[in-house]
Enzyme design. Structure first.
Site, PDB file in Angstrom:
ATOM      1  N   GLU A  22    -102.767  -2.896  -6.814  1.00 32.79           N
ATOM      2  CA  GLU A  22    -102.106  -2.702  -8.095  1.00 32.79           C
ATOM      3  C   GLU A  22    -102.321  -3.897  -9.021  1.00 32.79           C
ATOM      4  OE1 GLU A  22    -100.995   0.196  -9.052  1.00 32.79           O
ATOM      5  OE2 GLU A  22    -101.333   1.033  -7.069  1.00 32.79           O
ATOM      6  N   ASN A  78     -98.436  -0.671 -15.022  1.00 35.66           N
ATOM      7  CA  ASN A  78     -98.241  -0.607 -16.468  1.00 35.66           C
ATOM      8  C   ASN A  78     -98.454  -2.012 -17.007  1.00 35.66           C
ATOM      9  OD1 ASN A  78     -96.809   2.215 -16.634  1.00 35.66           O
ATOM     10  ND2 ASN A  78     -95.803   1.102 -14.989  1.00 35.66           N
TER      11      ASN A  78
END
Length: 78
Positions: free
Chosen positions: A74, A41
């Site tokens: 990530e 995010n």
């Protein structure tokens, strides 16, 4: 501590490699139980506990390499 230190180094190297600066003031990493993966995010990456938690003197090198791969993957999404 391993994941935090590796994550910081990984982001620095990604910035150098891509020649793009990370634009947010910080990047938090959270390990949660029973997530079943990882999710990036803006400014926060959430990991399943078993994917990033390392115990020094217990966790073997192969697992540390896997943790590093997951963190780098990530971070790249950022």
């Amino acid at each position: 501590m391993f994941a935090l230190e590796f994550g910081q180094k990984s982001m620095i190297e990604l910035e150098k490699y891509t020649e793009f600066d990370y634009k947010f003031p910080k990047l938090d990493m959270a390990a949660v139980p029973d997530l079943g993966g990882a999710m990036e995010n803006w400014g926060l990456i959430i990991y399943s506990e078993e994917l990033v938690l390392v115990t020094e003197g217990v966790t073997n090198t192969k697992v540390k390499q896997l943790v590093g791969q997951i963190i780098s993957h990530e971070n790249t999404h950022q």
